[in-house]
Design a protein around this motif. Structure first.
Motif, PDB file in Angstrom:
ATOM      1  N   ALA A 132       0.839  -1.211   0.000  1.00 16.30           N
ATOM      2  CA  ALA A 132       0.000   0.000   0.000  1.00 16.30           C
ATOM      3  C   ALA A 132       0.869   1.254   0.000  1.00 16.30           C
ATOM      4  N   GLY A 133       2.109   1.130  -0.504  1.00 20.98           N
ATOM      5  CA  GLY A 133       3.020   2.278  -0.569  1.00 20.98           C
ATOM      6  C   GLY A 133       2.760   3.098  -1.825  1.00 20.98           C
ATOM      7  N   GLY A 134       3.779   3.860  -2.232  1.00 20.14           N
ATOM      8  CA  GLY A 134       3.625   4.780  -3.361  1.00 20.14           C
ATOM      9  C   GLY A 134       3.244   4.079  -4.657  1.00 20.14           C
ATOM     10  N   ALA A 135       3.940   2.987  -4.984  1.00 19.89           N
ATOM     11  CA  ALA A 135       3.656   2.284  -6.236  1.00 19.89           C
ATOM     12  C   ALA A 135       2.247   1.684  -6.188  1.00 19.89           C
ATOM     13  N   ASN A 155      -2.082  -5.661   2.974  1.00 20.30           N
ATOM     14  CA  ASN A 155      -0.905  -4.949   3.493  1.00 20.30           C
ATOM     15  C   ASN A 155      -0.646  -5.297   4.952  1.00 20.30           C
ATOM     16  N   ARG A 156       0.646  -5.200   5.351  1.00 19.00           N
ATOM     17  CA  ARG A 156       1.023  -5.463   6.750  1.00 19.00           C
ATOM     18  C   ARG A 156       0.489  -4.362   7.659  1.00 19.00           C
ATOM     19  N   ASP A 157       0.818  -3.121   7.327  1.00 16.84           N
ATOM     20  CA  ASP A 157       0.406  -1.984   8.157  1.00 16.84           C
ATOM     21  C   ASP A 157      -1.079  -1.694   7.881  1.00 16.84           C
ATOM     22  N   ARG A 160      -2.146   2.033   6.748  1.00 19.75           N
ATOM     23  CA  ARG A 160      -1.836   2.384   5.360  1.00 19.75           C
ATOM     24  C   ARG A 160      -2.722   1.604   4.381  1.00 19.75           C
ATOM     25  N   TRP A 181      -2.371  -8.388   6.189  1.00 24.82           N
ATOM     26  CA  TRP A 181      -1.369  -9.362   5.751  1.00 24.82           C
ATOM     27  C   TRP A 181      -0.716  -9.989   6.973  1.00 24.82           C
ATOM     28  N   THR A 198       5.137  -4.510  -3.599  1.00 26.71           N
ATOM     29  CA  THR A 198       6.125  -4.344  -2.523  1.00 26.71           C
ATOM     30  C   THR A 198       7.514  -4.370  -3.167  1.00 26.71           C
ATOM     31  N   PRO A 199       8.559  -4.003  -2.419  1.00 24.57           N
ATOM     32  CA  PRO A 199       9.908  -4.085  -3.017  1.00 24.57           C
ATOM     33  C   PRO A 199      10.504  -5.492  -2.936  1.00 24.57           C
ATOM     34  N   VAL A 226       5.845  -5.003  -9.907  1.00 20.28           N
ATOM     35  CA  VAL A 226       6.370  -3.665 -10.181  1.00 20.28           C
ATOM     36  C   VAL A 226       7.898  -3.666 -10.107  1.00 20.28           C
ATOM     37  N   PHE A 228      11.538  -4.182 -11.124  1.00 18.80           N
ATOM     38  CA  PHE A 228      12.080  -4.219 -12.489  1.00 18.80           C
ATOM     39  C   PHE A 228      13.525  -4.696 -12.545  1.00 18.80           C
ATOM     40  N   GLY A 249       7.904  -5.819 -14.272  1.00 15.28           N
ATOM     41  CA  GLY A 249       7.955  -4.384 -13.977  1.00 15.28           C
ATOM     42  C   GLY A 249       8.802  -3.573 -14.948  1.00 15.28           C
ATOM     43  N   MET A 252       6.490  -1.570 -17.196  1.00 17.95           N
ATOM     44  CA  MET A 252       5.916  -0.428 -16.469  1.00 17.95           C
ATOM     45  C   MET A 252       6.917   0.731 -16.425  1.00 17.95           C
ATOM     46  N   LEU A 253       8.177   0.393 -16.173  1.00 18.09           N
ATOM     47  CA  LEU A 253       9.215   1.425 -16.087  1.00 18.09           C
ATOM     48  C   LEU A 253       9.415   2.093 -17.452  1.00 18.09           C
TER      49      LEU A 253
HETATM   50  P1  NDP Z   1       7.009   2.127  -0.384  1.00 17.39           P
HETATM   51  O1  NDP Z   1       8.099   2.078   0.632  1.00 17.39           O
HETATM   52  O2  NDP Z   1       6.212   3.360  -0.553  1.00 17.39           O
HETATM   53  O3  NDP Z   1       5.956   0.936  -0.082  1.00 17.39           O
HETATM   54  C1  NDP Z   1       6.377  -0.384   0.111  1.00 17.39           C
HETATM   55  C2  NDP Z   1       5.171  -1.266   0.407  1.00 17.39           C
HETATM   56  O4  NDP Z   1       5.649  -2.616   0.466  1.00 17.39           O
HETATM   57  C3  NDP Z   1       4.510  -0.976   1.750  1.00 17.39           C
HETATM   58  O5  NDP Z   1       3.116  -1.140   1.632  1.00 17.39           O
HETATM   59  C4  NDP Z   1       5.095  -2.057   2.667  1.00 17.39           C
HETATM   60  O6  NDP Z   1       4.197  -2.491   3.665  1.00 17.39           O
HETATM   61  C5  NDP Z   1       5.288  -3.204   1.706  1.00 17.39           C
HETATM   62  N1  NDP Z   1       6.359  -4.088   2.159  1.00 17.39           N
HETATM   63  C6  NDP Z   1       7.686  -3.827   2.250  1.00 17.39           C
HETATM   64  N2  NDP Z   1       8.352  -4.901   2.706  1.00 17.39           N
HETATM   65  C7  NDP Z   1       7.421  -5.867   2.930  1.00 17.39           C
HETATM   66  C8  NDP Z   1       7.480  -7.212   3.424  1.00 17.39           C
HETATM   67  N3  NDP Z   1       8.653  -7.780   3.786  1.00 17.39           N
HETATM   68  N4  NDP Z   1       6.327  -7.907   3.505  1.00 17.39           N
HETATM   69  C9  NDP Z   1       5.149  -7.351   3.146  1.00 17.39           C
HETATM   70  N5  NDP Z   1       5.024  -6.081   2.692  1.00 17.39           N
HETATM   71  C10 NDP Z   1       6.161  -5.363   2.589  1.00 17.39           C
HETATM   72  O7  NDP Z   1       7.704   1.691  -1.763  1.00 17.39           O
HETATM   73  P2  NDP Z   1       7.207   2.042  -3.250  1.00 17.39           P
HETATM   74  O8  NDP Z   1       5.761   1.758  -3.328  1.00 17.39           O
HETATM   75  O9  NDP Z   1       7.709   3.364  -3.647  1.00 17.39           O
HETATM   76  O10 NDP Z   1       8.037   0.969  -4.103  1.00 17.39           O
HETATM   77  C11 NDP Z   1       7.672  -0.400  -4.138  1.00 17.39           C
HETATM   78  C12 NDP Z   1       8.357  -1.057  -5.319  1.00 17.39           C
HETATM   79  O11 NDP Z   1       7.838  -0.513  -6.526  1.00 17.39           O
HETATM   80  C13 NDP Z   1       9.871  -0.860  -5.384  1.00 17.39           C
HETATM   81  O12 NDP Z   1      10.456  -2.092  -5.707  1.00 17.39           O
HETATM   82  C14 NDP Z   1      10.050   0.105  -6.529  1.00 17.39           C
HETATM   83  O13 NDP Z   1      11.290  -0.068  -7.188  1.00 17.39           O
HETATM   84  C15 NDP Z   1       8.905  -0.311  -7.431  1.00 17.39           C
HETATM   85  N6  NDP Z   1       8.500   0.691  -8.417  1.00 17.39           N
HETATM   86  C16 NDP Z   1       8.507   0.309  -9.733  1.00 17.39           C
HETATM   87  C17 NDP Z   1       8.156   1.191 -10.712  1.00 17.39           C
HETATM   88  C18 NDP Z   1       8.212   0.748 -12.149  1.00 17.39           C
HETATM   89  O14 NDP Z   1       8.097   1.610 -13.026  1.00 17.39           O
HETATM   90  N7  NDP Z   1       8.352  -0.537 -12.440  1.00 17.39           N
HETATM   91  C19 NDP Z   1       7.713   2.565 -10.392  1.00 17.39           C
HETATM   92  C20 NDP Z   1       7.687   2.856  -8.974  1.00 17.39           C
HETATM   93  C21 NDP Z   1       8.087   1.944  -8.043  1.00 17.39           C
HETATM   94  P3  NDP Z   1       3.878  -1.658   5.024  1.00 17.39           P
HETATM   95  O15 NDP Z   1       2.942  -0.554   4.625  1.00 17.39           O
HETATM   96  O16 NDP Z   1       3.227  -2.689   5.889  1.00 17.39           O
HETATM   97  O17 NDP Z   1       5.203  -1.186   5.546  1.00 17.39           O
END
Ligand code: NDP
Length: 284
Positions: A132-135, A155-157, A160, A181, A198-199, A226, A228, A249, A252-253
């Motif tokens: 549920a982060g930026g992507a 999502n874990r949190d 968010r 989650w 997620t990353p 997502v 890449f 991904g 998408m990039l």
């Molecule tokens: P954020 O830090 O904003 O969000 C990360 C999300 O992943 C959060 O919801 C977090 O959960 C969750 N998360 C992280 N680690 C874990 C885990 N171990 N288990 C479960 N959930 C987890 O990151 P972004 O959204 O900015 O980026 C995410 C990915 O998207 C990155 O890999 C980035 O490179 C990729 N990306 C790719 C693009 C493309 O064009 N292909 C464009 C933009 C991003 P919680 O809320 O619980 O902490």
């Protein structure tokens, strides 16, 4: 005959930003299209964004990309937002037209385009997004605006995750449930398109994968990542083993890079050049 020696200037503000591959991709595309544009990768630390945006105006840059940690703060310095960027609450691309700054979010649009290109349009479908982060926000909002029937969030949190689910329910016509989650969760019943936002799997830990019940994935699903770099993620490999279609991904990039290129130059981007450049950069 008068000549124009002034280059079109674009770039990215971020911190950290050194490993951001967008500049190489955009510069290759400008060269291939015969355009005199430069894409500069710039280290702009938290706290320096207001000055950087003022500088961008002062030197008449055509636009910038924003990455960590600036995508939300930049909103207050812009004159206008695209409807999607306003809902998402984050901007990754700015276009400067005669001093008027317009912000958009092309992350979700790049993802959406990948779905369309792979013959998996979200219209009427049930998406489930891990993260549920930026992507995730960009992907969820853009797919909801494109007519997805459901956009569920895992999502874990919980704060968010529920926040993103509430956003979908209140600002789009799609319906959304939040799923906490905890443990090895199975994708909600009826999922058509499962997205890792997620990353997990991102370089350098390319062995990482979301902790879900992969045996609940079926051959009728489409699995999207997502991540890449490396685009052949363990998440996608596990889904493929269960017969699911996979979308990585990298597309998408490249797609969001191509959208930015068009927004800044008005010219259609040479996308195959962009994808080839990324593949070379990533050693694929
Ligand atoms: P954020 O830090 O904003 O969000 C990360 C999300 O992943 C959060 O919801 C977090 O959960 C969750 N998360 C992280 N680690 C874990 C885990 N171990 N288990 C479960 N959930 C987890 O990151 P972004 O959204 O900015 O980026 C995410 C990915 O998207 C990155 O890999 C980035 O490179 C990729 N990306 C790719 C693009 C493309 O064009 N292909 C464009 C933009 C991003 P919680 O809320 O619980 O902490």
């Amino acid at each position: 005959m008068s000549r124009n020696y002034r280059s079109g200037l674009v770039g990215v503000f971020g911190c950290p930003v050194d490993e951001n591959p967008t500049g190489v991709m955009e510069e290759a595309a400008f060269a291939a299209a015969g355009l005199d544009y430069r894409y500069i990768t710039m280290l702009v630390r938290g706290g320096d964004l207001a000055a950087a945006v003022a500088g961008m105006r002062a030197v008449n840059m055509r636009g910038v990309n924003l990455t960590i940690p600036h995508k939300v703060e930049v909103l207050q310095y812009l004159d206008e937002l695209s409807p999607a960027a306003e809902i998402i609450g984050a901007v990754n691309t700015v276009v400067n037209t005669d001093g008027r700054l317009w912000g958009d979010n092309t992350d979700g649009k790049g993802f959406l385009q990948s779905l369309m290109e792979e013959g998996a349009p979200p219209e009427g479908r049930h998406l489930t997004i891990l993260g549920a982060g930026g992507a995730a926000r960009a992907v969820a909002v853009e797919c909801a605006l494109a007519g997805a029937a459901r956009v569920d969030i895992v999502n874990r949190d919980p704060g968010r995750g529920r926040g993103l689910s509430d956003l979908i329910n209140s600002r789009t016509k799609s319906r959304s449930d939040f799923h906490a989650w905890t443990g090895r969760i199975a994708p909600p019943e009826g999922t058509d398109i499962l997205v890792n936002a997620t990353p997990l799997g991102l370089h350098p830990d390319v062995t990482g994968k979301p902790d879900i019940d992969y045996d609940a994935i079926t051959g009728s699903m489409t699995a999207c990542d997502v991540v890449f770099n490396d685009p052949d993620t363990p998440f996608l490999r596990e889904a493929e083993k269960r017969g699911a279609r996979r979308i990585n991904g990298l597309g998408m990039l490249a797609n969001q890079g191509a959208l930015n290129f068009k927004l800044w130059t008005g010219v259609e981007a040479p996308k195959s050049v962009m994808i080839e450049t990324l593949r070379r950069e990533f050693g694929l």
